[in-house]
Scaffold this motif. Structure first.
Motif, PDB file in Angstrom:
ATOM      1  N   UNK A   1       0.852  -1.206   0.000  1.00  0.00           N
ATOM      2  CA  UNK A   1       0.000   0.000   0.000  1.00  0.00           C
ATOM      3  C   UNK A   1       0.873   1.235   0.000  1.00  0.00           C
ATOM      4  N   UNK A   2       0.253   2.379  -0.325  1.00  0.00           N
ATOM      5  CA  UNK A   2       1.072   3.595  -0.406  1.00  0.00           C
ATOM      6  C   UNK A   2       1.362   4.160   0.988  1.00  0.00           C
ATOM      7  N   UNK A   3       2.324   5.078   1.014  1.00  0.00           N
ATOM      8  CA  UNK A   3       2.781   5.618   2.301  1.00  0.00           C
ATOM      9  C   UNK A   3       2.525   7.127   2.401  1.00  0.00           C
ATOM     10  N   UNK A   4       1.701   7.632   1.508  1.00  0.00           N
ATOM     11  CA  UNK A   4       1.415   9.060   1.521  1.00  0.00           C
ATOM     12  C   UNK A   4       0.814   9.477   2.865  1.00  0.00           C
ATOM     13  N   UNK A   5       1.379  10.536   3.426  1.00  0.00           N
ATOM     14  CA  UNK A   5       0.948  11.073   4.734  1.00  0.00           C
ATOM     15  C   UNK A   5       1.159  10.132   5.917  1.00  0.00           C
ATOM     16  N   UNK A   6       1.937   9.104   5.747  1.00  0.00           N
ATOM     17  CA  UNK A   6       2.198   8.154   6.843  1.00  0.00           C
ATOM     18  C   UNK A   6       3.537   8.471   7.509  1.00  0.00           C
ATOM     19  N   UNK A   7       3.648   8.044   8.746  1.00  0.00           N
ATOM     20  CA  UNK A   7       4.927   8.135   9.451  1.00  0.00           C
ATOM     21  C   UNK A   7       5.669   6.821   9.223  1.00  0.00           C
ATOM     22  N   UNK A   8       6.704   6.900   8.407  1.00  0.00           N
ATOM     23  CA  UNK A   8       7.389   5.682   7.970  1.00  0.00           C
ATOM     24  C   UNK A   8       8.703   5.505   8.736  1.00  0.00           C
ATOM     25  N   UNK A   9       8.888   4.313   9.280  1.00  0.00           N
ATOM     26  CA  UNK A   9      10.164   3.955   9.897  1.00  0.00           C
ATOM     27  C   UNK A   9      10.788   2.835   9.064  1.00  0.00           C
ATOM     28  N   UNK A  10      11.907   3.185   8.426  1.00  0.00           N
ATOM     29  CA  UNK A  10      12.636   2.210   7.608  1.00  0.00           C
ATOM     30  C   UNK A  10      13.624   1.459   8.494  1.00  0.00           C
ATOM     31  N   UNK A  11      13.722   0.171   8.316  1.00  0.00           N
ATOM     32  CA  UNK A  11      14.655  -0.597   9.155  1.00  0.00           C
ATOM     33  C   UNK A  11      15.658  -1.339   8.274  1.00  0.00           C
ATOM     34  N   UNK A  12      16.914  -1.031   8.500  1.00  0.00           N
ATOM     35  CA  UNK A  12      18.034  -1.642   7.762  1.00  0.00           C
ATOM     36  C   UNK A  12      18.935  -2.406   8.726  1.00  0.00           C
ATOM     37  N   UNK A  13      19.688  -3.348   8.198  1.00  0.00           N
ATOM     38  CA  UNK A  13      20.672  -4.026   9.045  1.00  0.00           C
ATOM     39  C   UNK A  13      21.991  -3.263   9.067  1.00  0.00           C
ATOM     40  N   UNK A  14      22.392  -2.730   7.902  1.00  0.00           N
ATOM     41  CA  UNK A  14      23.678  -2.030   7.863  1.00  0.00           C
ATOM     42  C   UNK A  14      23.681  -0.920   6.815  1.00  0.00           C
ATOM     43  N   UNK A  15      24.263   0.199   7.189  1.00  0.00           N
ATOM     44  CA  UNK A  15      24.574   1.255   6.224  1.00  0.00           C
ATOM     45  C   UNK A  15      26.077   1.173   6.008  1.00  0.00           C
ATOM     46  N   UNK A  16      26.426   0.793   4.780  1.00  0.00           N
ATOM     47  CA  UNK A  16      27.830   0.559   4.442  1.00  0.00           C
ATOM     48  C   UNK A  16      28.303   1.754   3.600  1.00  0.00           C
ATOM     49  N   UNK A  17      28.204   1.684   2.288  1.00  0.00           N
ATOM     50  CA  UNK A  17      28.519   2.877   1.483  1.00  0.00           C
ATOM     51  C   UNK A  17      27.389   3.904   1.568  1.00  0.00           C
ATOM     52  N   UNK A  18      26.197   3.436   1.916  1.00  0.00           N
ATOM     53  CA  UNK A  18      25.039   4.328   1.982  1.00  0.00           C
ATOM     54  C   UNK A  18      24.226   4.354   0.696  1.00  0.00           C
ATOM     55  N   UNK A  19      24.735   3.665  -0.307  1.00  0.00           N
ATOM     56  CA  UNK A  19      24.097   3.674  -1.626  1.00  0.00           C
ATOM     57  C   UNK A  19      22.642   3.182  -1.583  1.00  0.00           C
ATOM     58  N   UNK A  20      22.428   2.052  -0.925  1.00  0.00           N
ATOM     59  CA  UNK A  20      21.089   1.457  -0.901  1.00  0.00           C
ATOM     60  C   UNK A  20      20.083   2.407  -0.248  1.00  0.00           C
ATOM     61  N   UNK A  21      20.439   2.903   0.917  1.00  0.00           N
ATOM     62  CA  UNK A  21      19.500   3.773   1.636  1.00  0.00           C
ATOM     63  C   UNK A  21      19.327   5.106   0.912  1.00  0.00           C
ATOM     64  N   UNK A  22      20.385   5.599   0.329  1.00  0.00           N
ATOM     65  CA  UNK A  22      20.279   6.843  -0.432  1.00  0.00           C
ATOM     66  C   UNK A  22      19.204   6.713  -1.513  1.00  0.00           C
TER      67      UNK A  22
END
Ligand code: PRP
Length: 175
Positions: free
Chosen positions: A84-105
């Motif tokens: 479903x869409x996330x418009x106007x929602x409070x979204x918490x993204x959960x990652x295991x690791x930020x390495x170069x940062x490319x994926x999260x960027x």
């Protein structure tokens, strides 16, 4: 035997602390939690047990990012998208690791285009020595040195995700 970098007990304790912060920050709000597959499945499950504010829904996304192009399209491949869409929602993204940062960027760029009310990031691990993209991690578990780590959801050449702690691989790096 590979060395344990972060024990089960340390992970458990840190997740409790992150839970306290999240519960305080989101008081009176409802959350949409998005776990980034596959590495974050274990962290997502454990962190959720510490979240006391209402979670409207839990979703997972499976993506792969490649290239360092600054174009917003063409550098992220979505294998499994949100239901479903996330418009106007409070979204918490959960990652295991930020390495170069490319994926999260790239993922942040994609999600911001979907107009959430807010979007925050929780990551269990962060490797500043590898950073290529400056990422703001709102809820960070541990900053680590440039080790090849696995366990607690992170894979070692596709395996060992079920190990309950974070270990340092001491063998040769081969794909
Ligand atoms: C890992 C990890 C992050 C990303 C971090 O995922 O789960 O998503 O790499 O690296 P980056 O900051 O350099 O982009 P991976 O692509 O290995 O997939 P997996 O989660 O399925 O193991």
């Amino acid at each position: 035997m590979d060395k344990i970098l972060i024990s089960q007990e340390q992970i458990k304790q840190r997740i409790k602390e992150l839970g306290v912060q999240i519960n305080r920050d989101y008081q009176g709000k409802e959350l949409v939690v998005v776990g980034v597959l596959t590495g974050a499945f274990m962290f997502t499950a454990d962190l959720l047990r510490e979240i006391k504010v209402p979670i409207e829904r839990l979703e997972f996304i499976s993506i792969s990012s490649y290239g360092h192009s600054t174009e917003s399209s063409g550098n992220i491949r979505v294998y499994l998208d949100l239901k479903k869409d996330i418009e106007n929602k409070h979204v918490l993204l959960i990652e295991d690791i930020v390495d170069t940062g490319l994926t999260i960027h790239h993922l942040m760029e994609l999600f911001e285009g979907r107009k959430p009310a807010t979007i925050k990031l929780a990551s269990l691990l962060y490797k500043p020595s590898r950073e290529k993209y400056k990422i703001n991690i709102d809820y960070l578990g541990f900053t680590i040195d440039n080790h090849f780590v696995y366990g607690y959801g992170l894979d070692l050449f596709g395996k060992c995700r079920q190990i309950p702690h974070i270990a340092i691989y001491s063998g040769d790096i081969k794909e």
